[in-house]
Motif scaffolding. Structure first.
Motif, PDB file in Angstrom:
ATOM      1  N   TRP A 414       0.877  -1.095   0.067  1.00 39.89           N
ATOM      2  CA  TRP A 414      -0.113  -0.050   0.133  1.00 39.89           C
ATOM      3  C   TRP A 414       0.935   1.276  -0.105  1.00 39.89           C
ATOM      4  N   SER A 415       0.534   2.362  -0.577  1.00 40.18           N
ATOM      5  CA  SER A 415       1.022   3.436  -0.682  1.00 40.18           C
ATOM      6  C   SER A 415       0.195   4.519  -0.882  1.00 40.18           C
ATOM      7  N   ALA A 418       1.784   6.732  -4.689  1.00 40.29           N
ATOM      8  CA  ALA A 418       1.767   6.254  -5.923  1.00 40.29           C
ATOM      9  C   ALA A 418       1.062   4.786  -5.911  1.00 40.29           C
ATOM     10  N   ALA A 419       0.555   4.434  -7.005  1.00 39.35           N
ATOM     11  CA  ALA A 419      -0.033   3.105  -7.036  1.00 39.35           C
ATOM     12  C   ALA A 419       1.137   2.004  -7.100  1.00 39.35           C
ATOM     13  N   ARG A 421       1.463  -1.528  -8.350  1.00 39.71           N
ATOM     14  CA  ARG A 421       0.972  -2.500  -9.418  1.00 39.71           C
ATOM     15  C   ARG A 421       1.560  -3.877  -9.285  1.00 39.71           C
ATOM     16  N   GLU A 481       7.036   1.990  -6.042  1.00 39.14           N
ATOM     17  CA  GLU A 481       6.400   3.202  -6.691  1.00 39.14           C
ATOM     18  C   GLU A 481       6.934   3.787  -7.998  1.00 39.14           C
ATOM     19  N   GLY A 594      -6.830  10.822  -7.932  1.00 37.51           N
ATOM     20  CA  GLY A 594      -6.511   9.749  -6.731  1.00 37.51           C
ATOM     21  C   GLY A 594      -5.140   9.789  -6.340  1.00 37.51           C
ATOM     22  N   GLY A 596      -1.358   9.414  -5.683  1.00 36.14           N
ATOM     23  CA  GLY A 596      -0.298   9.137  -6.648  1.00 36.14           C
ATOM     24  C   GLY A 596      -0.399   9.591  -7.940  1.00 36.14           C
ATOM     25  N   GLU A 597      -1.570   9.748  -8.409  1.00 30.32           N
ATOM     26  CA  GLU A 597      -1.680  10.014  -9.795  1.00 30.32           C
ATOM     27  C   GLU A 597      -1.089  11.360 -10.314  1.00 30.32           C
TER      28      GLU A 597
END
Length: 633
Positions: A414-415, A418-419, A421, A481, A594, A596-597
């Motif tokens: 979790w961050s 930033a996402a 993935r 990230e 959202g 980190g975007e």
């Protein structure tokens, strides 16, 4: 293939074997460190100079094609050993890039070479791998030796001999050309040392003290003179109120991953309890000045941004010394071998202990720091300031078994910035990255336990009731990230968002809220708590001051320079890559995106943001003195 063509083909193979691995490795490393690719050309020149230097003693016999077996064997040993060491340097630098965001240097190699079993344990590398690793290294050297021995016999010696037979003067010309090229490299290094800072091996040797870490304006005569004058004129203040001062920095600790900062992982039970009881104040939106320890620690102690740090910067210990304080630095980690850090702390520190002082114990074991604290105690004759540096959260820190609560199977992914993935990773990458994330949270859990034990000792020393304790970090940490791991690299949020926690039983009210806070504010805050004023050349502000606030902070790295700024109530980040001049603009807050975007999208490429980009570019230039035309630090 004709007999005459074989030596020429062998010569081509010889040249390729010598140059291609080094050029490929240096290109990868420079790209990983986001450094200019001119470093590849410089590394090629260094490889050429090294090759010519190795060949030079044997050149007369090579030109006569009369060198005996012993001479050819010695030359093959020299070539194989040199390339073996270069390949080892590339591999260790890749390890450094992954684990501490910097190049490997000779001092660190010696320091960790003596602690290899402990280092392997910290990196979760089984000791059973050591023997196969050593055998593999021996096999690599043997293969290099056999390859060069064969190429000398079938290619280099015949080619040199034939060239000399066709024109005796050609041999003399080759010798002279060798000497000229070696001299040209040496002269270029002497006349253009800053250019050679881009070369990988020179980067690794930027560890022999101050002045070679790419700090931009650090040696500007005007800046040095202003600092000397500020130091000369500094007076601690008319009404000092001495009290115990404590600074705890946890290496590579980022705020969003901590439970005390609202993170979902229960990894800071002690700090969380203090916060819930109202004994701890949490400062949000705190930033480090850079992404590595060198400038992060020095920036904290000297209240200076990276480009402002000068040789042995006048720091918190120096200011406190004039107020009659005794400063002690108890440091986990080897600050002596780490790029000359220990001598940068200056002569005002009465006692320094780091990992190099206990060679029989692992230098990154925080338990050693606690043992040293038990032995040294608290200063008894003077007011005391203590800086404690913990390595538990760092990738190289030792984590005790009782704090290993997370494994790959239950590792948090979790961050807030930033996402992450994980689904884009291969199964093998997922396993390795999950272990790395689990290790990071285990390290945070241990750091929390270490801080609890430090508090217990301060209580035992009877100083905690009156002490101001600040808990922070030198920089953050990437956990996947933007495809990044460890620290160093661009100052994106995971690498520069740090905790800043205040413990002060004497405080009548919490510190005022500030939208932007930096490491540079820590030293002035500690001084003001003791009734002391900050030197005028420091850039930070005391957090007790409700009438002051930052509208922008400088963020820097070896690859970039930028600012994070408040504009119309929103936080924006502007970065300029030093190698290319490319600009990046990110909306961090109030953009409607959202988590980190903001840093996943570069707003600088949209012409609709031209006015905002210009505003931040000019702000960055005013704060750093670096124009958009400047492409090197």
């Amino acid at each position: 293939m004709s007999t005459s063509a074989r030596p020429r083909l062998g010569l081509a193979v010889f040249v390729a074997l010598w140059f291609l691995p080094g050029l490929a490795a240096s290109a990868w490393l420079l790209d990983a460190f986001r450094m200019p690719w001119t470093g590849v050309l410089l590394h090629a020149a260094l490889l050429l100079a090294l090759l010519l230097s190795l060949l030079l003693p044997f050149m007369p016999e090579l030109l006569r094609n009369s060198s005996g077996r012993l001479a050819r064997g010695l030359l093959a040993v020299a070539l194989a050993s040199s390339q073996f060491l270069l390949l080892l340097f590339y591999s260790l630098s890749a390890l450094g890039q992954r684990n501490w965001g910097n190049w490997m240097n000779w001092e660190l190699l010696l320091a960790y070479g003596r602690q290899l079993p402990d280092l392997m344990s910290a990196l979760d590398v089984p000791m059973a791998w050591l023997l196969p690793l050593l055998l593999g290294l021996a096999l690599l050297w043997a293969l290099l030796f056999l390859a060069y021995r064969h190429l000398l016999d079938c290619a280099l010696c015949p080619c040199c001999g034939r060239a000399s037979e066709k024109s005796p003067r050609l041999g003399l010309g080759i010798l002279l050309l060798q000497l000229l090229l070696i001299a040209a490299c040496q002269q270029s290094y002497s006349l253009q040392p800053q250019l050679w800072w881009q070369e990988p091996i020179r980067q690794a040797r930027m560890n022999d003290g101050f002045g070679e870490a790419g700090m931009g304006q650090m040696l500007d005569p005007a800046q040095l003179q202003r600092e000397r004058e500020a130091v000369r004129d500094y007076l601690p203040g008319p009404a000092p109120q001495p009290r115990p001062l404590v600074l705890i920095l946890v290496d590579a600790l980022r705020s969003d991953q901590m439970q005390v900062y609202g993170g979902p992982t229960p990894n800071t039970p002690f700090l969380n309890r203090l916060l819930s009881e109202g004994q701890l104040q949490r400062i949000d939106h705190a930033y480090s000045v850079c992404t590595v320890s060198y400038c992060g620690i020095l920036g904290t102690l000297s209240s200076r941004y990276w480009h402002q740090i000068t040789p042995q910067p006048w720091n918190l210990a120096d200011a406190l010394q004039r107020a009659g304080y005794e400063s002690r630095f108890l440091l986990s980690g080897d600050h002596t071998s780490y790029y000359g850090m220990r001598k940068m702390y200056g002569p005002a520190v009465a006692l320094i202990r780091d990992g190099s002082d206990t060679p029989d114990q692992y230098s990154n074991d925080d338990q050693v720091l606690l043992n040293t604290l038990d032995q040294t105690g608290w200063p008894s004759d003077k007011p005391g300031f203590m800086y404690l540096h913990l390595m538990s959260a760092h990738r190289l820190g030792r984590v005790a078994a009782e704090h290993k609560l997370w494994q790959a199977s239950n590792a948090p992914a979790w961050s807030a910035f930033a996402a992450i993935r994980a689904s884009d990773e291969s199964p093998r990458e997922q396993e390795g990255n999950a272990r790395a994330r689990a290790r990071y949270h285990n390290g945070i859990r241990q750091a929390d336990a270490m801080i609890e034990q430090i508090f217990a000792r301060l209580e035992r020393f009877k100083v905690l009731d009156k002490a101001l304790v600040i808990i922070s970090s030198d920089h953050g940490e990437y956990l996947g990230e933007h495809g990044q791991w460890s620290h160093g690299g661009l100052p994106l949020e995971p690498a520069v968002r740090i905790p800043l926690l205040i413990y002060d039983r004497l405080a009548r009210q919490p510190l005022p809220e500030h939208e932007l806070v930096s490491q540079v504010d820590i030293a002035p805050t500690l001084l003001q708590a003791a009734g002391l004023v900050a030197p005028r050349h420091w850039v930070g502000m005391p957090l007790q001051d409700a009438g002051r606030s930052h509208q922008a902070l400088v963020l820097e790295s070896a690859e970039s320079s930028g600012v994070v700024a408040l504009i119309d109530g929103r936080r924006y980040k502007y970065l300029r890559l030093l190698s290319s001049g490319e600009e990046r603009l990110h909306a961090l807050q109030g953009s409607g995106r959202g988590p980190g975007e903001g840093e996943a999208r570069n707003l600088a490429t949209d012409s609709a943001n031209a006015a905002l980009l210009l505003q931040l570019r000019q702000l960055h230039q005013r704060m750093t003195g670096k124009s958009a035309a400047t492409v090197n630090p």
